[in-house]
Design a protein around this motif. Structure first.
Motif, PDB file in Angstrom:
ATOM      1  N   LEU A  17      14.552   0.762   4.326  1.00  0.00           N
ATOM      2  CA  LEU A  17      13.244   0.167   4.558  1.00  0.00           C
ATOM      3  C   LEU A  17      12.489   0.052   3.248  1.00  0.00           C
ATOM      4  CD1 LEU A  17      10.787   2.790   5.990  1.00  0.00           C
ATOM      5  CD2 LEU A  17      13.180   3.362   5.693  1.00  0.00           C
ATOM      6  N   THR A  18      11.476  -0.801   3.253  1.00  0.00           N
ATOM      7  CA  THR A  18      10.664  -1.041   2.060  1.00  0.00           C
ATOM      8  C   THR A  18       9.232  -0.659   2.362  1.00  0.00           C
ATOM      9  OG1 THR A  18      12.113  -2.906   1.533  1.00  0.00           O
ATOM     10  CG2 THR A  18      10.078  -2.733   0.303  1.00  0.00           C
ATOM     11  N   ARG A  19       8.643   0.151   1.498  1.00  0.00           N
ATOM     12  CA  ARG A  19       7.311   0.683   1.746  1.00  0.00           C
ATOM     13  C   ARG A  19       6.383   0.359   0.584  1.00  0.00           C
ATOM     14  NH1 ARG A  19       8.063   6.807   3.942  1.00  0.00           N
ATOM     15  NH2 ARG A  19       5.872   6.789   3.287  1.00  0.00           N
ATOM     16  N   GLN A  54       9.266  -1.631  -7.489  1.00  0.00           N
ATOM     17  CA  GLN A  54       8.660  -2.763  -8.179  1.00  0.00           C
ATOM     18  C   GLN A  54       7.146  -2.603  -8.103  1.00  0.00           C
ATOM     19  OE1 GLN A  54      11.175  -4.746  -9.816  1.00  0.00           O
ATOM     20  NE2 GLN A  54      10.801  -6.585  -8.602  1.00  0.00           N
ATOM     21  N   GLY A  55       6.427  -3.144  -9.080  1.00  0.00           N
ATOM     22  CA  GLY A  55       4.985  -3.208  -8.979  1.00  0.00           C
ATOM     23  C   GLY A  55       4.580  -4.374  -8.093  1.00  0.00           C
ATOM     24  N   ILE A  56       3.424  -4.270  -7.428  1.00  0.00           N
ATOM     25  CA  ILE A  56       2.906  -5.348  -6.592  1.00  0.00           C
ATOM     26  C   ILE A  56       1.587  -5.835  -7.176  1.00  0.00           C
ATOM     27  CG2 ILE A  56       2.182  -6.075  -4.294  1.00  0.00           C
ATOM     28  CD1 ILE A  56       3.695  -3.687  -3.139  1.00  0.00           C
ATOM     29  N   LEU A  57       1.550  -7.105  -7.540  1.00  0.00           N
ATOM     30  CA  LEU A  57       0.345  -7.739  -8.068  1.00  0.00           C
ATOM     31  C   LEU A  57      -0.156  -8.731  -7.016  1.00  0.00           C
ATOM     32  CD1 LEU A  57      -1.672  -8.415 -10.328  1.00  0.00           C
ATOM     33  CD2 LEU A  57       0.050  -9.946 -11.298  1.00  0.00           C
ATOM     34  N   LEU A  58      -1.325  -8.465  -6.442  1.00  0.00           N
ATOM     35  CA  LEU A  58      -1.888  -9.316  -5.402  1.00  0.00           C
ATOM     36  C   LEU A  58      -3.112 -10.041  -5.947  1.00  0.00           C
ATOM     37  CD1 LEU A  58      -1.820 -10.267  -2.441  1.00  0.00           C
ATOM     38  CD2 LEU A  58      -3.251  -8.295  -1.859  1.00  0.00           C
ATOM     39  N   VAL A  59      -3.037 -11.375  -5.965  1.00  0.00           N
ATOM     40  CA  VAL A  59      -4.134 -12.187  -6.473  1.00  0.00           C
ATOM     41  C   VAL A  59      -4.528 -13.226  -5.420  1.00  0.00           C
ATOM     42  CG1 VAL A  59      -3.541 -11.891  -8.911  1.00  0.00           C
ATOM     43  CG2 VAL A  59      -2.523 -13.788  -7.613  1.00  0.00           C
ATOM     44  N   GLN A  96       6.037  -1.371  -4.538  1.00  0.00           N
ATOM     45  CA  GLN A  96       7.002  -1.649  -3.484  1.00  0.00           C
ATOM     46  C   GLN A  96       8.187  -0.715  -3.732  1.00  0.00           C
ATOM     47  OE1 GLN A  96       9.727  -5.009  -3.999  1.00  0.00           O
ATOM     48  NE2 GLN A  96       8.973  -5.829  -2.061  1.00  0.00           N
ATOM     49  N   CYS A  97       8.515   0.103  -2.745  1.00  0.00           N
ATOM     50  CA  CYS A  97       9.560   1.112  -2.920  1.00  0.00           C
ATOM     51  C   CYS A  97      10.625   0.922  -1.842  1.00  0.00           C
ATOM     52  CB  CYS A  97       8.953   2.513  -2.821  1.00  0.00           C
ATOM     53  SG  CYS A  97      10.111   3.836  -3.244  1.00  0.00           S
TER      54      CYS A  97
END
Length: 332
Positions: free
Chosen positions: A127-129, A147-152, A325-326
């Protein structure tokens, strides 16, 4: 379709209050109840409304709803990937009034048992959390990659104008037409990802993560991926350093003319990542309208410079500070 609840494994003490749950395979008729149950998910940015119908049609996916006194109170989806060895858990939804009561755990255990009965070759659950992992999580799961999550956020018309001005007047994005962002067709994707090992050094832990779904580099997984509407890019087909996958925009429930765009970026070269981001945005500018939330997944070290680039060069609004994101897994 009713499910044989004899498949339910024994419930632990904390879940005893969930006695009386009924499990069914999800149907089109459940759509309205599920949407009502999850309308506050992700602040109104839930992807499920656009995925639900297609999920029901996937032969390798099991979608289960839990009912209490006839009312849908939870949903879980499990997709079998990696040549049948991995069950990918997605889409958990629990009605607000039932959260914190152990419903999610009971439903997940039921789904796992059901999937194992249908696909006995399954070996791991993945699963991805995006929530912080605690000590108990590390005891239960192995971390595959992060991964890093960049929300724009942006207004489509404003970004169209901004890109046009930058290209026409400032000239700093002439790379948009350069070979540093090469769009791949299905034949090229198959050749690059499956017949060579060139992508192993680009992808995190040799894993394609597409819109929260982690896939090993296997032909059966690419049979799934190539059915989706995805733009695939690399900087160089013969010696790739950066690769990216971009979903086509999809509507979200927050309001009319609100869209989501997910872009998965792989590689550590900041300039090439910037170029591919711009190319993906350019590719969708003709059809994008209204408000757009763009979620960019990228190497953790690139998060800050990419956040600065999005804000300073493109005038995009940063919605969240750094999140991760893991991808984790455990043995069945």
């Amino acid at each position: 379709m009713k499910i044989d609840t004899s498949l339910t494994i024994p419930q632990p003490p904390e879940a005893l209050s969930q006695a009386g749950l009924q499990f069914d395979e999800a149907t089109e008729e459940d759509f309205d109840e599920i949407m009502a149950m999850s309308q506050d998910i992700y602040g109104g940015l839930d992807y499920l409304p656009t995925r639900y119908t297609s999920w029901l049609q996937e032969t390798n996916r099991t979608v289960i709803v839990a009912r209490k006194e006839g009312k849908v109170i939870a949903l879980e989806s499990v997709c079998v990937i990696d040549d049948g060895e991995t069950m990918l858990v997605e889409g958990l939804r629990v009605a607000p009034e039932e959260r914190g009561k152990g419903v999610a755990g009971v439903l997940l255990r039921f789904c796992s048992e059901l999937v194992k009965s249908k696909f006995p070759e399954v070996k791991v659950t993945r699963l991805t959390r995006d929530d912080p992992l605690g000590p108990k999580d590390f005891q239960k799961y192995r971390v595959i990659t992060k991964q890093g999550i960049l929300l724009v956020r942006f207004k489509a018309e404003e970004l169209k104008l901004r890109l046009s001005n930058l290209i026409s007047h400032e000239g700093i994005f002439s790379s948009l037409s350069s070979p540093s962002a090469v769009r791949l067709d299905h034949k090229s994707i198959h050749q690059l990802y499956l017949t060579t090992d060139l992508m192993h050094g680009v992808l995190p832990n040799a894993t394609v993560i597409q819109d929260w779904q982690p896939f090993k580099l296997l032909p059966s997984n690419f049979a799934i991926l190539l059915k989706k509407n995805i733009d695939w890019m690399v900087d160089d087909e013969s010696n790739p350093t950066v690769a990216s996958l971009c979903t086509f925009p999809f509507k979200v429930p927050i309001g009319d003319d609100w869209y989501y765009l997910n872009i998965d970026m792989f590689g550590k070269d900041l300039s090439l990542v910037q170029q591919q981001l711009l190319c993906h945005l350019q590719c969708h500018m003709a059809t994008l309208k209204g408000h757009v939330m763009c979620q960019i997944f990228l190497d953790q070290a690139l998060w800050k410079p990419m956040a600065d680039f999005c804000h300073n060069a493109l005038n995009l609004e940063l919605v969240k500070e750094y999140t991760e994101q893991c991808v984790v897994e455990s043995d069945v």
